[in-house]
Design a protein around this motif. Structure first.
Motif, PDB file in Angstrom:
ATOM      1  N   LEU A  97       0.840  -1.251   0.041  1.00 23.07           N
ATOM      2  CA  LEU A  97       0.048  -0.170   0.013  1.00 23.07           C
ATOM      3  C   LEU A  97       0.831   1.345  -0.071  1.00 23.07           C
ATOM      4  O   LEU A  97       2.066   1.260   0.312  1.00 23.07           O
ATOM      5  N   VAL A  98       0.336   2.463  -0.225  1.00 19.64           N
ATOM      6  CA  VAL A  98       1.141   3.680  -0.641  1.00 19.64           C
ATOM      7  C   VAL A  98       0.595   4.465   0.439  1.00 19.64           C
ATOM      8  O   VAL A  98      -0.738   4.899   0.277  1.00 19.64           O
ATOM      9  N   PRO A  99       1.348   5.022   1.436  1.00 19.24           N
ATOM     10  CA  PRO A  99       0.979   6.098   2.168  1.00 19.24           C
ATOM     11  C   PRO A  99       0.791   7.468   1.506  1.00 19.24           C
ATOM     12  O   PRO A  99       1.847   7.895   0.807  1.00 19.24           O
ATOM     13  N   VAL A 100      -0.284   8.367   1.825  1.00 18.96           N
ATOM     14  CA  VAL A 100      -0.107   9.465   0.836  1.00 18.96           C
ATOM     15  C   VAL A 100      -0.531  10.424   2.095  1.00 18.96           C
ATOM     16  O   VAL A 100      -1.622  10.356   2.791  1.00 18.96           O
ATOM     17  N   LEU A 101      -0.009  11.767   1.890  1.00 19.94           N
ATOM     18  CA  LEU A 101      -0.274  12.800   2.813  1.00 19.94           C
ATOM     19  C   LEU A 101      -1.268  13.741   2.142  1.00 19.94           C
ATOM     20  O   LEU A 101      -1.202  14.146   1.027  1.00 19.94           O
ATOM     21  N   THR A 102      -2.307  14.069   2.834  1.00 25.81           N
ATOM     22  CA  THR A 102      -3.284  15.242   2.408  1.00 25.81           C
ATOM     23  C   THR A 102      -3.358  16.294   3.669  1.00 25.81           C
ATOM     24  O   THR A 102      -2.637  16.266   4.713  1.00 25.81           O
ATOM     25  N   ASP A 103      -3.961  17.314   3.169  1.00 25.56           N
ATOM     26  CA  ASP A 103      -4.111  18.465   4.239  1.00 25.56           C
ATOM     27  C   ASP A 103      -4.823  17.836   5.598  1.00 25.56           C
ATOM     28  O   ASP A 103      -4.865  18.409   6.698  1.00 25.56           O
ATOM     29  N   ALA A 104      -5.785  16.908   5.356  1.00 24.38           N
ATOM     30  CA  ALA A 104      -6.622  15.884   6.855  1.00 24.38           C
ATOM     31  C   ALA A 104      -5.791  14.933   7.530  1.00 24.38           C
ATOM     32  O   ALA A 104      -6.173  14.653   8.286  1.00 24.38           O
ATOM     33  N   GLY A 105      -4.617  14.885   6.713  1.00 22.49           N
ATOM     34  CA  GLY A 105      -3.710  13.929   7.572  1.00 22.49           C
ATOM     35  C   GLY A 105      -3.023  12.988   6.462  1.00 22.49           C
ATOM     36  O   GLY A 105      -2.732  13.501   5.579  1.00 22.49           O
ATOM     37  N   TRP A 106      -3.334  11.625   6.817  1.00 18.16           N
ATOM     38  CA  TRP A 106      -2.592  10.579   5.694  1.00 18.16           C
ATOM     39  C   TRP A 106      -3.579   9.477   6.004  1.00 18.16           C
ATOM     40  O   TRP A 106      -4.399   9.302   6.705  1.00 18.16           O
ATOM     41  N   SER A 107      -3.581   8.794   4.573  1.00 11.57           N
ATOM     42  CA  SER A 107      -4.237   7.632   4.542  1.00 11.57           C
ATOM     43  C   SER A 107      -3.348   6.732   3.366  1.00 11.57           C
ATOM     44  O   SER A 107      -2.067   6.898   2.987  1.00 11.57           O
ATOM     45  N   ARG A 108      -3.954   5.594   3.494  1.00 15.27           N
ATOM     46  CA  ARG A 108      -3.139   4.365   2.512  1.00 15.27           C
ATOM     47  C   ARG A 108      -4.068   4.276   1.405  1.00 15.27           C
ATOM     48  O   ARG A 108      -5.067   4.242   1.174  1.00 15.27           O
ATOM     49  N   VAL A 109      -3.433   4.365  -0.014  1.00 14.00           N
ATOM     50  CA  VAL A 109      -4.104   4.068  -1.328  1.00 14.00           C
ATOM     51  C   VAL A 109      -3.329   2.797  -1.777  1.00 14.00           C
ATOM     52  O   VAL A 109      -2.300   2.477  -1.698  1.00 14.00           O
TER      53      VAL A 109
END
Length: 183
Positions: A97-109
């Motif tokens: 899985l790829v972790p991604v950073l967003t304004d709201a935090g992070w998630s996995r894609v």
């Protein structure tokens, strides 16, 4: 929520998606693509369902059974089955899985295959590392969940006190009550 996570590690919780595996009719919790999607989200691996297909479910079951074969071998001090080792290593080599950073935090894609890769990597670390000595199977006869026993003295008996432990203690209490009433 249709899945349970009592084992303390997602790879072992994933193995538990076949419940009561020694019963005549075990309960399959990965019977459909929707079940696999639900597991991916409920486990926290993905924030949105990956739109799995029938092939993803077949792969998930293949990995689950290979991991269980490795765990069973460790629990019974036997050599690791070569086919299960090959299967788990193959899944572990897939893209994670790829972790991604967003304004709201992070998630996995990623998709179901990438979730399976993460689970295979975790299983490799458990079965091949020091944690293998902590592997235990639930003491409730109807349950076949496997967990890591981190308790003091390594005396944990059940996958979860909230489910199996509570049931076993209640059954023991009822048995003591019946024995006392009959005396």
């Amino acid at each position: 929520m249709i899945h349970a996570f009592p084992c303390g590690t997602l790879a072992l919780d994933f193995v538990g998606t076949l419940r009561a595996r020694r019963n005549d009719e075990p309960t399959e919790k990965l019977a459909s693509a929707a079940d696999l999607d639900a597991w991916c989200v409920e486990s926290g691996r993905l924030s949105a369902a990956p739109s799995s297909g029938a092939a993803d479910v077949e792969r998930a079951v293949e990995l689950r059974e290979a991991v269980y074969a490795l765990i069973w071998a460790r629990l019974h001090d036997q050599a690791l089955p070569a086919g299960a080792v090959e299967t788990v290593n193959r899944y572990a080599a897939d893209a994670p899985l790829v972790p991604v950073l967003t304004d709201a935090g992070w998630s996995r894609v990623g998709g179901a295959g990438q979730v399976l890769s993460q689970l295979a990597r975790e299983a490799v670390e458990i079965v091949g590392g020091d944690a293998a000595a902590l592997l235990r199977e639930c003491g409730r006869p109807e349950c076949t969940q496997v967990y890591l026993d981190h308790s003091r003295g390594r005396r944990r008996e059940w996958c979860s006190m909230a489910t199996c432990g509570s049931r076993m203690k209640a059954a023991a209490y009822r048995a003591r009550q019946r024995a006392g009433a009959g005396a």
